[in-house]
Design an enzyme around this catalytic site. Structure first.
Site, PDB file in Angstrom:
ATOM      1  N   LYS A  31     -16.109 -10.456  -3.831  1.00  0.00           N
ATOM      2  CA  LYS A  31     -16.814 -11.277  -2.581  1.00  0.00           C
ATOM      3  C   LYS A  31     -16.355 -12.431  -2.272  1.00  0.00           C
ATOM      4  O   LYS A  31     -15.804 -12.826  -1.213  1.00  0.00           O
ATOM      5  CB  LYS A  31     -18.304 -11.087  -2.646  1.00  0.00           C
ATOM      6  N   THR A  32     -16.200 -13.259  -3.379  1.00  0.00           N
ATOM      7  CA  THR A  32     -15.756 -14.616  -3.231  1.00  0.00           C
ATOM      8  C   THR A  32     -14.359 -14.748  -2.778  1.00  0.00           C
ATOM      9  O   THR A  32     -13.796 -15.527  -2.003  1.00  0.00           O
ATOM     10  CB  THR A  32     -15.615 -15.438  -4.558  1.00  0.00           C
ATOM     11  N   ASP A 216     -22.737 -16.597   1.959  1.00  0.00           N
ATOM     12  CA  ASP A 216     -22.736 -15.687   0.760  1.00  0.00           C
ATOM     13  C   ASP A 216     -24.070 -15.250   0.334  1.00  0.00           C
ATOM     14  O   ASP A 216     -25.117 -16.183   0.428  1.00  0.00           O
ATOM     15  CB  ASP A 216     -21.951 -16.881  -0.063  1.00  0.00           C
ATOM     16  N   GLU A 217     -24.058 -14.345  -0.622  1.00  0.00           N
ATOM     17  CA  GLU A 217     -25.489 -13.751  -0.978  1.00  0.00           C
ATOM     18  C   GLU A 217     -26.443 -13.583   0.122  1.00  0.00           C
ATOM     19  O   GLU A 217     -27.623 -13.916  -0.317  1.00  0.00           O
ATOM     20  CB  GLU A 217     -25.914 -14.727  -2.323  1.00  0.00           C
ATOM     21  N   GLN A 247     -28.341  -5.457  -4.822  1.00  0.00           N
ATOM     22  CA  GLN A 247     -28.468  -6.782  -5.913  1.00  0.00           C
ATOM     23  C   GLN A 247     -29.513  -7.677  -5.367  1.00  0.00           C
ATOM     24  O   GLN A 247     -29.534  -8.781  -5.770  1.00  0.00           O
ATOM     25  CB  GLN A 247     -27.130  -7.386  -6.294  1.00  0.00           C
ATOM     26  N   ARG A 605     -23.242  -6.757 -15.605  1.00  0.00           N
ATOM     27  CA  ARG A 605     -22.707  -7.871 -16.053  1.00  0.00           C
ATOM     28  C   ARG A 605     -21.691  -7.583 -17.156  1.00  0.00           C
ATOM     29  O   ARG A 605     -20.964  -8.598 -17.606  1.00  0.00           O
ATOM     30  CB  ARG A 605     -23.771  -8.641 -16.499  1.00  0.00           C
TER      31      ARG A 605
END
Length: 673
Positions: A31-32, A216-217, A247, A605
């Site tokens: 995503k970044t 973002d997020e 998430q 993770r």
């Protein structure tokens, strides 16, 4: 402009035209990369850097995004504004607050101190010690972010003791903030939101400044943040939001998953893009993650996949006891390190901090270096907050929280009784507490020595202010203050060891370095101190080669080659409070769906190897209890070789490292006796 290869889904999102867009970015899907490539594309198309604003939730994420963009787009990216939500809100406040209207930002500790003072009017001394001030603050914050007024805090006929306390404190807290010219973190969203809503001219100006707004997020936004985004983005405007409903794990602190689900309603005509190709994890990890989420109804189902071949099976490890669970982790950590794995590539994750104690003890006795995510940050250390409080008080003489924090640091003999007398005198004479301290000779019932101490304290504060009036750099003034109050000597005297003292002084030196960097900006002292208050500092040991112990919430955004996921048991995850009546904590009623998403975050993770751990018998404060595996391990049929079950017997032969640790443990027990 150098181009990082994009997969088709990423390329489609980056190439989005005008108007609103929602990018549903699965875990590890880049995503970044999409956000930075999107900004680079806008710059390449000729859009002004100053018309592009990207917001996220942590300084670490903002800094990483900015570094990637600079590498991608070069000098053109320098004027793109990338910040946290609260930093953006703070900047709007600073620029739009009427000229001459100084204000101070209260962090969580400051807000807690203010609530404690207010509760003195209502609670007995015994109650003050018993009460969880954080539970009161959480309710107030939750209400503010949900856009509820003090009158709407507790629905009629509902609530418990903490609801009643919050109901009583809330209006008094808001009045106190206004009197003190202070804003708390929630106000850094709410004040700009109100200003943009009420003032068409200001709204038009900021919409021009945020002509391209990237978020973002997005799944972590609360109602107030959603409304702020809507005000900054004109109807049909260029708002580009990236998030993952799978998430969404912060509902307990106000985040609203509906902001993602109802995106098309909030931003009509929005286009949606889904990123499902994972670049982080091996296939077995992804198969387990997908199976976990198949147990939940989702608005936007996604299935993670990878092009990477192979991968070790995910291991579900059934240990006899919680002690053997910790020993299993230690043995495998030692084996990984012996085989060349960097410690930083090992993560131990858990639902609540209490689960870390056994593993922490094993690692410590075996001399395996580790760090704990979620510990106190540099900017929350007492020595740093004390120094900043002196500086804040000099800039804002009416800052009562800072006054109370340092009026007796170093110790001056100024106790609660003297403070109460100062408060009454300040109220009667319409003075600040600092002004009352300066005129404490008017208080005949205060001892002469205490009056001298108060006047000396006031002189220190005014001397600091005089330095600022002479435009002496902030870091120079901070160093002078540290010498004046003998901060280093006090740290050394407090001990308990020279190593601890050295670490504490290193925190102060880190603050000096940050202030020195700020000297290269055009910001005034007040603005720099506000940013220091807002900064969610990263752990000072984040770049070192250490095993990481972290809660699942703290691990969001992190990744590790090997993950040990502790406590995969009913009552731990999902938490025992799931669907339970509310108690002292605002998060007392937890959502099963959010707990499943939290489990999914923990699973994703892991890059190479994942251990899902459980103890058949777990030690608790109330004694040992028998457990059952979490419902989230009741997975649909998985492809062969994706998951295996394993039993761990605590009576297995000890390894060499275990023998040394056991011998050390026995010696310590004998010394205690």
């Amino acid at each position: 402009m150098s181009v990082i290869p994009l997969n088709p889904a990423q390329a489609a999102a980056v190439a989005h035209g005008s108007g609103p867009a929602l990018v549903l970015a699965g875990a590890g899907s880049g995503k970044t990369r999409v956000i930075t490539q999107r900004i680079a594309r806008l710059l390449e198309a000729g859009h002004l850097p100053r018309s592009i604003v990207a917001v996220t939730f942590t300084n670490k994420a903002a800094e990483e995004m900015h570094e990637r963009l600079l590498a991608l787009a070069g000098a053109a990216a320098k004027d793109v504004w990338i910040s946290t939500f609260h930093a953006l809100g703070g900047e709007i406040v600073r620029r739009e607050m009427p000229r001459g209207s100084a204000f101070v930002v209260y962090d969580a500790a400051d807000s807690g101190g203010l609530v404690k003072e207010l509760l003195r009017e209502r609670a007995t001394e015994g109650d003050q010690k018993r009460l969880d001030v954080g539970a009161v603050i959480a309710r107030i914050s939750h209400a503010k972010n949900a856009m509820r007024t003090p009158a709407e805090l507790v629905p009629e006929g509902e609530g418990n003791e903490y609801d009643a306390l919050a109901d009583w404190v809330f209006p008094r807290y808001e009045a106190a903030l206004k009197r003190l010219r202070a804003l708390d973190f929630d106000d850094l969203i709410l004040w700009p939101l109100k200003k943009l809503t009420d003032d068409a001219e200001v709204r038009a100006k900021w919409r021009q400044r945020t002509f391209h707004l990237l978020v973002d997020e997005f799944q972590d936004t609360n109602r107030a943040q959603l409304l702020l985004v809507k005000q900054l983005a004109a109807e049909g405007g260029n708002v580009f939001c990236v998030g993952d409903d799978d998430q969404s794990i912060y509902g307990w602190r106000g985040a609203d998953i509906a902001n993602v689900i109802d995106f098309g309603t909030h931003f009509p005509g929005a286009k949606m893009y889904a990123l499902e190709q994972n670049y982080r994890s091996a296939r077995p990890v992804l198969e387990v993650a997908n199976a976990v989420m198949e147990g939940q109804e989702r608005a936007f189902p996604k299935r993670l996949f990878t092009d990477r071949p192979g991968g070790a099976p995910v291991k579900v490890v059934h240990c006899d006891t919680s002690e053997s669970e910790a020993r299993f982790v230690l043995a495998h950590v030692q084996k990984l390190i012996a085989n060349g794995t960097k410690r930083r590539e090992i993560g131990v994750l858990y639902r609540s901090n209490a689960l870390s104690r056994g593993v922490e003890e094993e690692l410590r006795l075996a001399n395996v270096p580790y760090r704990i995510i979620g510990g106190t940050s540099v900017y929350e250390r007492r020595e740093v907050k004390d120094l900043i409080a002196y500086l804040r008080l000099a800039v804002h003489p009416g800052d009562e929280i800072s006054f109370r924090r340092v009026v007796n640091y170093p110790t001056r003999g100024v106790g609660d009784a003297t403070l109460h007398k100062l408060e009454r005198h300040a109220l009667a004479k319409d003075l600040t507490l600092l002004g009352a301290a300066q005129r404490c000779d008017e208080l005949p019932d205060v001892a002469a020595g205490t009056r001298d101490a108060l006047k000396s304290f006031a002189r220190i504060v005014w001397a600091i202010r005089a330095q600022f009036d002479k435009n002496v750099p902030l870091f120079t003034v901070a160093q002078q203050v540290a010498r004046t109050i003998h901060l280093r000597e006090d740290i050394n005297a407090a001990g308990p060891t020279s190593l601890v003292a050295a670490r504490r002084w290193a925190n102060v030196e880190a603050l000096f370095k940050t202030m020195e960097k700020a000297a290269n900006t055009s910001d005034d002292v007040g603005a720099v101190l506000q940013r220091l208050t807002l900064r969610f500092a990263e752990e000072s040991d984040a770049g070192q080669d250490l095993v990481t112990l972290s809660t699942l919430h703290g691990a969001k955004g992190l990744e590790f080659g090997t993950v040990f996921f502790l406590g995969c048991e009913e009552g731990i995850i999902p938490h025992a409070r799931t669907d339970a009546p509310r108690a002292t904590d605002i998060a007392s009623t937890l959502d099963t769906g959010e707990e499943r998403r939290l489990f999914y975050v923990g699973v994703t993770r892991a890059k190479e190897q994942l251990y899902l751990m459980r103890a058949r018998t777990r030690s608790t404060r109330n004694g040992d209890r028998t457990t059952i595996a979490t419902r989230f391990l009741k997975l649909p049929t998985l492809p062969e070789g994706m998951l295996v079950n394993e039993n761990y017997n605590a009576a297995a032969p000890l390894q060499v490292g275990d023998i040394a640790a056991q011998a050390k443990r026995i010696r310590e027990m004998l010394q205690k006796k």
